[in-house]
Scaffold this motif. Structure first.
Motif, PDB file in Angstrom:
ATOM      1  N   ASN A 156       0.815  -1.213   0.000  1.00  0.00           N
ATOM      2  CA  ASN A 156       0.000   0.000   0.000  1.00  0.00           C
ATOM      3  C   ASN A 156       0.856   1.274   0.000  1.00  0.00           C
ATOM      4  OD1 ASN A 156      -2.378   1.493   0.009  1.00  0.00           O
ATOM      5  ND2 ASN A 156      -2.519   1.508   2.255  1.00  0.00           N
ATOM      6  N   GLY A 157       1.837   1.285  -0.908  1.00  0.00           N
ATOM      7  CA  GLY A 157       2.683   2.469  -1.047  1.00  0.00           C
ATOM      8  C   GLY A 157       3.892   2.481  -0.141  1.00  0.00           C
ATOM      9  N   SER A 158       3.988   1.549   0.798  1.00  0.00           N
ATOM     10  CA  SER A 158       5.138   1.505   1.695  1.00  0.00           C
ATOM     11  C   SER A 158       6.337   0.873   0.985  1.00  0.00           C
ATOM     12  CB  SER A 158       4.815   0.689   2.954  1.00  0.00           C
ATOM     13  OG  SER A 158       3.719   1.244   3.642  1.00  0.00           O
ATOM     14  N   ALA A 159       7.520   1.133   1.512  1.00  0.00           N
ATOM     15  CA  ALA A 159       8.722   0.536   0.947  1.00  0.00           C
ATOM     16  C   ALA A 159       8.759  -0.957   1.268  1.00  0.00           C
ATOM     17  CB  ALA A 159       9.956   1.227   1.514  1.00  0.00           C
ATOM     18  N   PHE A 160       9.554  -1.710   0.509  1.00  0.00           N
ATOM     19  CA  PHE A 160       9.692  -3.133   0.763  1.00  0.00           C
ATOM     20  C   PHE A 160      10.290  -3.316   2.163  1.00  0.00           C
ATOM     21  CE2 PHE A 160      10.936  -7.528  -0.171  1.00  0.00           C
ATOM     22  CZ  PHE A 160       9.851  -7.929  -0.927  1.00  0.00           C
ATOM     23  N   PRO A 161       9.797  -4.268   2.949  1.00  0.00           N
ATOM     24  CA  PRO A 161      10.240  -4.419   4.339  1.00  0.00           C
ATOM     25  C   PRO A 161      11.754  -4.522   4.480  1.00  0.00           C
ATOM     26  CG  PRO A 161       8.389  -5.856   3.890  1.00  0.00           C
ATOM     27  CD  PRO A 161       8.805  -5.290   2.569  1.00  0.00           C
ATOM     28  N   ARG A 162      12.302  -3.662   5.292  1.00  0.00           N
ATOM     29  CA  ARG A 162      13.746  -3.670   5.519  1.00  0.00           C
ATOM     30  C   ARG A 162      14.181  -4.969   6.192  1.00  0.00           C
ATOM     31  NH1 ARG A 162      18.229  -1.433   3.469  1.00  0.00           N
ATOM     32  NH2 ARG A 162      19.898  -2.251   4.761  1.00  0.00           N
ATOM     33  N   SER A 163      13.290  -5.565   6.976  1.00  0.00           N
ATOM     34  CA  SER A 163      13.606  -6.803   7.687  1.00  0.00           C
ATOM     35  C   SER A 163      13.816  -7.985   6.754  1.00  0.00           C
ATOM     36  CB  SER A 163      12.498  -7.131   8.685  1.00  0.00           C
ATOM     37  OG  SER A 163      11.230  -7.160   8.042  1.00  0.00           O
ATOM     38  N   THR A 167      21.090  -8.522   5.064  1.00  0.00           N
ATOM     39  CA  THR A 167      22.489  -8.535   4.634  1.00  0.00           C
ATOM     40  C   THR A 167      22.921  -7.215   3.994  1.00  0.00           C
ATOM     41  OG1 THR A 167      21.842  -9.509   2.498  1.00  0.00           O
ATOM     42  CG2 THR A 167      22.468 -11.033   4.267  1.00  0.00           C
ATOM     43  N   LEU A 168      21.969  -6.355   3.673  1.00  0.00           N
ATOM     44  CA  LEU A 168      22.289  -5.068   3.049  1.00  0.00           C
ATOM     45  C   LEU A 168      22.676  -4.038   4.103  1.00  0.00           C
ATOM     46  CD1 LEU A 168      19.486  -4.677   0.349  1.00  0.00           C
ATOM     47  CD2 LEU A 168      21.832  -5.489   0.017  1.00  0.00           C
ATOM     48  N   LYS A 169      23.418  -3.037   3.661  1.00  0.00           N
ATOM     49  CA  LYS A 169      23.752  -1.924   4.550  1.00  0.00           C
ATOM     50  C   LYS A 169      22.509  -1.083   4.800  1.00  0.00           C
ATOM     51  CE  LYS A 169      28.544  -1.651   2.926  1.00  0.00           C
ATOM     52  NZ  LYS A 169      29.571  -0.794   2.288  1.00  0.00           N
ATOM     53  N   ILE A 170      22.547  -0.325   5.878  1.00  0.00           N
ATOM     54  CA  ILE A 170      21.374   0.449   6.280  1.00  0.00           C
ATOM     55  C   ILE A 170      20.951   1.445   5.221  1.00  0.00           C
ATOM     56  CG2 ILE A 170      20.502   2.104   7.986  1.00  0.00           C
ATOM     57  CD1 ILE A 170      22.246   0.771  10.056  1.00  0.00           C
ATOM     58  N   ASP A 171      21.918   2.030   4.518  1.00  0.00           N
ATOM     59  CA  ASP A 171      21.575   3.062   3.541  1.00  0.00           C
ATOM     60  C   ASP A 171      21.182   2.496   2.182  1.00  0.00           C
ATOM     61  OD1 ASP A 171      24.089   2.071   3.081  1.00  0.00           O
ATOM     62  OD2 ASP A 171      24.971   4.001   2.493  1.00  0.00           O
ATOM     63  N   GLU A 172      21.234   1.173   2.034  1.00  0.00           N
ATOM     64  CA  GLU A 172      20.860   0.556   0.761  1.00  0.00           C
ATOM     65  C   GLU A 172      19.377   0.193   0.786  1.00  0.00           C
ATOM     66  OE1 GLU A 172      24.596  -1.813  -1.032  1.00  0.00           O
ATOM     67  OE2 GLU A 172      23.885  -2.629   0.862  1.00  0.00           O
ATOM     68  N   PRO A 173      18.640   0.526  -0.285  1.00  0.00           N
ATOM     69  CA  PRO A 173      17.203   0.202  -0.320  1.00  0.00           C
ATOM     70  C   PRO A 173      16.973  -1.306  -0.453  1.00  0.00           C
ATOM     71  CG  PRO A 173      17.914   1.058  -2.439  1.00  0.00           C
ATOM     72  CD  PRO A 173      19.087   1.227  -1.512  1.00  0.00           C
ATOM     73  N   CYS A 174      15.937  -1.786   0.209  1.00  0.00           N
ATOM     74  CA  CYS A 174      15.599  -3.210   0.149  1.00  0.00           C
ATOM     75  C   CYS A 174      14.641  -3.448  -1.010  1.00  0.00           C
ATOM     76  CB  CYS A 174      14.962  -3.652   1.459  1.00  0.00           C
ATOM     77  SG  CYS A 174      14.523  -5.401   1.520  1.00  0.00           S
ATOM     78  N   THR A 175      14.995  -4.349  -1.897  1.00  0.00           N
ATOM     79  CA  THR A 175      14.142  -4.703  -3.027  1.00  0.00           C
ATOM     80  C   THR A 175      13.817  -6.197  -2.967  1.00  0.00           C
ATOM     81  OG1 THR A 175      16.010  -5.218  -4.482  1.00  0.00           O
ATOM     82  CG2 THR A 175      15.243  -2.926  -4.438  1.00  0.00           C
ATOM     83  N   LYS A 176      12.849  -6.603  -3.745  1.00  0.00           N
ATOM     84  CA  LYS A 176      12.457  -8.004  -3.774  1.00  0.00           C
ATOM     85  C   LYS A 176      13.616  -8.887  -4.220  1.00  0.00           C
ATOM     86  CE  LYS A 176       8.358  -8.855  -5.313  1.00  0.00           C
ATOM     87  NZ  LYS A 176       7.183  -9.103  -6.185  1.00  0.00           N
ATOM     88  N   LYS A 177      14.439  -8.377  -5.103  1.00  0.00           N
ATOM     89  CA  LYS A 177      15.573  -9.136  -5.622  1.00  0.00           C
ATOM     90  C   LYS A 177      16.606  -9.402  -4.526  1.00  0.00           C
ATOM     91  CE  LYS A 177      19.259  -8.899  -9.081  1.00  0.00           C
ATOM     92  NZ  LYS A 177      19.872  -8.078 -10.165  1.00  0.00           N
TER      93      LYS A 177
END
Length: 231
Positions: A156-163, A167-177
């Motif tokens: 519903n417009g929210s970003a992909f869950p960071r949880s 393994t990604l750094k905090i400043d990197e966006p979380c994507t489905k891939k």
């Protein structure tokens, strides 16, 4: 005067019941640990499954009380207390057999219950985001079966869950891939199944102790009655 056979039986019953009392404490502790460690999974487990640790704590407490009664009856050489202990032990053994049979028959319901719990909370993801972040972080998983469960409609417009992207750094966006491909339902199901195997082993061990203790208690009761009648 109590003969050597009665004395041996008396202290054998006492020792078995002392061990029995410790198993009761262990069962109660296991239930308490499960309850405290996984109470945040309540929304995913459902009320029926979540009642399991509560039942464990109740059984553990009852087992401890019954074992204490058996110890007192053996030490005080009270045939009445030993008989009461034996009858209560028979009841608890039958109750445990019933619980075990019920759990075995309904083990297939676990998968359905998790399906229902996960899908209900996912359909209302915005209200359950905190719970989802917690389960995905602890179990290192994403979505019910995979990250594909997080559709645009769910987010519903929210970003992909960071949880999902630990393994990604905090400043990197979380994507489905980049997300963990393992689903949370399978992870939780595997964990619960492994714990069920451990609990089944504990239950068998406790059951054997109970049966041996019951046999000794019956022998002790007969010995006490014979000595009482001989006086």
């Amino acid at each position: 005067m109590v003969d050597c056979g009665v004395t041996c039986a008396k202290y054998s019953v006492f020792l078995f019941n002392l061990l029995f009392a410790l198993t009761g404490i262990a069962i109660l502790t296991v239930g308490a640990v499960i309850f405290s460690a996984f109470n945040h999974y309540e929304n995913f487990l459902g009320e029926d499954l979540w009642s399991a640790p509560v039942i464990l704590m109740i059984i553990g407490g009852i087992v401890f009380i019954i074992a204490f009664l058996g110890c007192c009856g053996a030490i005080k050489e009270s045939s009445c207390m030993v008989l009461t202990f034996s009858l209560l032990l028979i009841v608890i053994i039958l109750f445990e057999i019933g619980i075990g049979t019920f759990g075995y028959v309904r083990q297939d319901d676990l998968n359905n219950a998790l399906d229902k719990g996960f899908n209900q909370t996912l359909n209302n993801y915005q209200a359950n985001q905190k719970e989802w972040d917690l389960v995905q972080t602890e179990l290192k998983c994403c979505g019910v079966n995979s990250p594909d469960d997080f559709t645009p409609k769910v987010l519903n417009g929210s970003a992909f869950p960071r949880s999902c992207c630990l393994t990604l750094k905090i400043d990197e966006p979380c994507t489905k891939k980049d997300a963990t491909q393992k689903g949370c339902k399978t992870s939780l199901l595997n964990y619960l199944s492994s714990q069920s195997t451990i609990l089944a082993g504990v239950a068998v061990a406790v059951g054997l102790i109970q049966i041996v203790g019951l046999g000794y208690a019956c022998c002790l009761y007969r010995a006490f009655r014979k000595n009482y009648e001989a006086v």
